[in-house]
Write a protein that holds these residues in place. Structure first.
Motif, PDB file in Angstrom:
ATOM      1  N   VAL A  45       0.835  -1.205   0.000  1.00  0.00           N
ATOM      2  CA  VAL A  45       0.000   0.000   0.000  1.00  0.00           C
ATOM      3  C   VAL A  45       0.871   1.257   0.000  1.00  0.00           C
ATOM      4  CG1 VAL A  45      -1.649   1.350   1.372  1.00  0.00           C
ATOM      5  CG2 VAL A  45      -2.034  -1.094   0.995  1.00  0.00           C
ATOM      6  N   THR A  50      -3.998   2.676  -2.772  1.00  0.00           N
ATOM      7  CA  THR A  50      -5.150   1.771  -2.784  1.00  0.00           C
ATOM      8  C   THR A  50      -6.124   2.207  -3.857  1.00  0.00           C
ATOM      9  OG1 THR A  50      -6.306   3.087  -1.120  1.00  0.00           O
ATOM     10  CG2 THR A  50      -5.020   1.197  -0.332  1.00  0.00           C
ATOM     11  N   PRO A  51      -6.926   1.317  -4.371  1.00  0.00           N
ATOM     12  CA  PRO A  51      -6.883  -0.124  -4.115  1.00  0.00           C
ATOM     13  C   PRO A  51      -5.635  -0.728  -4.737  1.00  0.00           C
ATOM     14  CG  PRO A  51      -8.404   0.317  -5.893  1.00  0.00           C
ATOM     15  CD  PRO A  51      -7.932   1.648  -5.388  1.00  0.00           C
ATOM     16  N   CYS A  52      -5.206  -1.855  -4.187  1.00  0.00           N
ATOM     17  CA  CYS A  52      -4.084  -2.579  -4.773  1.00  0.00           C
ATOM     18  C   CYS A  52      -4.386  -4.073  -4.696  1.00  0.00           C
ATOM     19  CB  CYS A  52      -2.762  -2.230  -4.107  1.00  0.00           C
ATOM     20  SG  CYS A  52      -2.632  -2.665  -2.384  1.00  0.00           S
ATOM     21  N   VAL A  77      -6.498  -4.975  -1.367  1.00  0.00           N
ATOM     22  CA  VAL A  77      -6.482  -4.073  -0.217  1.00  0.00           C
ATOM     23  C   VAL A  77      -7.202  -2.797  -0.618  1.00  0.00           C
ATOM     24  CG1 VAL A  77      -5.082  -2.852   1.493  1.00  0.00           C
ATOM     25  CG2 VAL A  77      -4.262  -5.014   0.536  1.00  0.00           C
ATOM     26  N   VAL A  78      -8.201  -2.434   0.177  1.00  0.00           N
ATOM     27  CA  VAL A  78      -8.979  -1.217  -0.067  1.00  0.00           C
ATOM     28  C   VAL A  78      -8.939  -0.338   1.177  1.00  0.00           C
ATOM     29  CG1 VAL A  78     -10.535  -2.218  -1.792  1.00  0.00           C
ATOM     30  CG2 VAL A  78     -11.138  -2.359   0.616  1.00  0.00           C
ATOM     31  N   ARG A  79      -9.154   0.956   0.960  1.00  0.00           N
ATOM     32  CA  ARG A  79      -9.174   1.929   2.057  1.00  0.00           C
ATOM     33  C   ARG A  79     -10.617   2.322   2.354  1.00  0.00           C
ATOM     34  NH1 ARG A  79      -5.123   4.592   4.148  1.00  0.00           N
ATOM     35  NH2 ARG A  79      -3.798   4.202   2.337  1.00  0.00           N
ATOM     36  N   LEU A 152      -7.541   0.185   6.523  1.00  0.00           N
ATOM     37  CA  LEU A 152      -7.313  -0.672   5.364  1.00  0.00           C
ATOM     38  C   LEU A 152      -7.917  -2.047   5.612  1.00  0.00           C
ATOM     39  CD1 LEU A 152      -3.532   0.161   4.824  1.00  0.00           C
ATOM     40  CD2 LEU A 152      -5.458   1.002   3.462  1.00  0.00           C
ATOM     41  N   ALA A 154      -7.968  -5.953   3.988  1.00  0.00           N
ATOM     42  CA  ALA A 154      -7.393  -6.923   3.063  1.00  0.00           C
ATOM     43  C   ALA A 154      -8.409  -8.038   2.884  1.00  0.00           C
ATOM     44  CB  ALA A 154      -6.087  -7.477   3.611  1.00  0.00           C
TER      45      ALA A 154
END
Length: 169
Positions: A45, A50-52, A77-79, A152, A154
């Protein structure tokens, strides 16, 4: 039910257990991070924002983590962009949550039951939340009750997902 579910304060010293069959190869949880095939999701990250998405070999079901020679899996992975606490229902034990995230999990084939907070330790109990992207794709995930903007999440996913499928249009 795990010990960290029964006694959430234990999360400060031991990580929540992972279901090895649901995550990519060689996934290890720490109290604040998840490492997939040796790569820290927090570091990913830092580098990518993000996203990643991180892709690795899938695990052969029932083998307790043996990598598949052909199948792939990934972690997204999002915020958290916003947290909406719904009006309290007098008959319910918790207030429902709606969290807005910066990635579209609807196209990612997520395993929502394995979603986990990364970046900080939460000793709050887990509640079910609607995880919504800005284009209204919804996935129901367990999150800590004290989830807040900037956190975050996952989420492991079956198969792979290109980053462009996560980005808002």
């Amino acid at each position: 039910m795990t010990l960290t579910t029964i006694i959430p304060s234990l999360r400060r010293s031991i990580p929540d257990p992972l279901s090895a069959d649901r995550w990519p190869e060689h996934t290890v949880a720490t109290t604040t991070d998840v490492l997939v095939a040796g790569i820290s999701l927090l570091r990913l990250v830092e580098l990518c924002g993000t996203p990643c998405v991180h892709t690795a070999a899938a695990v052969v079901p029932g083998t307790h983590g043996r990598p598949s020679p052909t199948a792939q899996a990934c972690v997204v992975v999002v915020r958290i962009l916003d947290v909406e606490r719904m009006p309290a229902d007098p008959t319910a034990s918790t207030r429902p949550l709606r969290v807005i995230v910066d990635g579209d999990l609807g196209h990612a084939h997520p395993v929502p039951s394995e979603a986990r907070l990364v970046g900080r330790v939460s000793t709050a109990r887990r509640v079910v939340a609607e995880c919504v992207s800005s284009d209204e794709q919804t996935v129901v995930v367990p999150v800590p009750e004290d989830i807040h903007v900037g956190d975050l999440l996952a989420v492991p996913c079956v198969d792979t997902v290109p980053l462009r499928a996560l980005r808002e249009h």
